[in-house]
Design an enzyme around this catalytic site. Structure first.
Site, PDB file in Angstrom:
ATOM      1  N   CYS A 135      26.849   3.452 -56.299  1.00 18.72           N
ATOM      2  CA  CYS A 135      26.309   3.201 -57.633  1.00 18.72           C
ATOM      3  C   CYS A 135      24.783   3.234 -57.590  1.00 18.72           C
ATOM      4  O   CYS A 135      24.209   2.616 -56.706  1.00 18.72           O
ATOM      5  CB  CYS A 135      26.797   1.829 -58.105  1.00 18.72           C
ATOM      6  SG  CYS A 135      26.130   1.290 -59.677  1.00 18.72           S
ATOM      7  N   PRO A 136      24.101   3.892 -58.496  1.00 15.88           N
ATOM      8  CA  PRO A 136      24.586   4.570 -59.698  1.00 15.88           C
ATOM      9  C   PRO A 136      24.764   6.076 -59.510  1.00 15.88           C
ATOM     10  O   PRO A 136      24.953   6.787 -60.488  1.00 15.88           O
ATOM     11  CB  PRO A 136      23.434   4.330 -60.674  1.00 15.88           C
ATOM     12  CG  PRO A 136      22.209   4.436 -59.808  1.00 15.88           C
ATOM     13  CD  PRO A 136      22.621   3.898 -58.444  1.00 15.88           C
TER      14      PRO A 136
END
Lengths: 80, 159
Positions: A18-19
């Site tokens: 993430c991200p």
């Protein structure tokens, strides 16, 4: 479940956290035509929730998701 | 979602590694999800968009420039920094798990078109000039300009 989806683009997101899976999908979707499909693989378990949320927010569609051990395979369709 | 423009804005007040990291993760995520995203850096947060050179004009400004030296790679976590050991440990733990380093995350935000704004008043107080900030900073503005952005935003955060 066994019908095959024809992909216009394959994307390897394995090892990304993430991200980045969402960032890469958002960039890659521009490289397929409207109606086109991306087939992607990822290892970040967060994509199970994040990709549907991304699709909903951007007006695209997640067609299918499969887990093969640690690898998550999913298909997203560009709708606009 | 309606056709109304989706916007996200945030104030980055903190200059702590962990909080700046959260800010850039949220900003890149929002940009990827189609939000026009603005980050307003003020006070300690300015560190995240400084080049890392020494700053300051007067005595106090120069002292602050020494105490607060370095750019985004020099900032420590809000807890357990222990004079830089904590920063090293967190960087190692994050890289072992494939988490994007902070400087690269900032570059990703820039590549996605996230607008970086700097606070004029904090820069004046801390004696930080425009040349001390990275070139990608879109503008140096005041609170009204930020509120203008925030007022149009569906997402607004203070970090």
């Amino acid at each position: 479940m066994s019908e095959t989806i024809k992909a216009d683009l394959e994307l390897n997101l394995q090892g990304l956290m993430c991200p980045l899976p969402v960032v890469k999908i958002s960039q890659a979707i521009k490289n397929v035509p409207v109606g086109g499909v991306i087939e992607a693989t990822a290892t970040d378990p967060g994509v199970m929730a994040d990709i549907p949320a991304w699709a909903k927010s951007t007006g695209n569609e997640m067609l299918k998701v499969e887990k093969e051990g640690k690898v998550i395979r999913f298909w997203v369709k560009r709708l606009k | 979602m309606s056709e109304e423009k989706k916007k996200a804005s945030m104030v980055v007040f903190s200059g702590d590694m962990d909080k700046v990291m959260a800010a850039f993760i949220i900003a890149t995520g929002a940009a990827a999800m189609g939000y026009e995203t603005t980050m307003f850096f003020t006070f300690w947060g300015l560190k995240a968009i400084q080049k890392g050179n020494r700053t300051g004009k007067g005595f106090f400004g120069k002292m602050l420039g020494i105490m607060n030296r370095g750019g985004i790679d020099r900032i420590g976590p809000s807890r357990f920094n222990f004079g830089g050991i904590g920063r090293w440990m967190f960087k190692k733990m994050m890289s072992d798990k494939g988490v994007t380093p902070l400087a690269q995350l900032r570059q990703t935000a820039i590549d996605l078109g996230v607008k970086l704004l700097a606070c004029q008043m904090s820069m004046d107080v801390m004696e930080i000039s425009r040349e001390d900030l990275i070139d990608e900073v879109a503008d140096v503005v005041g609170v009204a300009a930020f509120i203008g952005e925030a007022g149009d935003s569906q997402i607004n955060l203070f970090i």
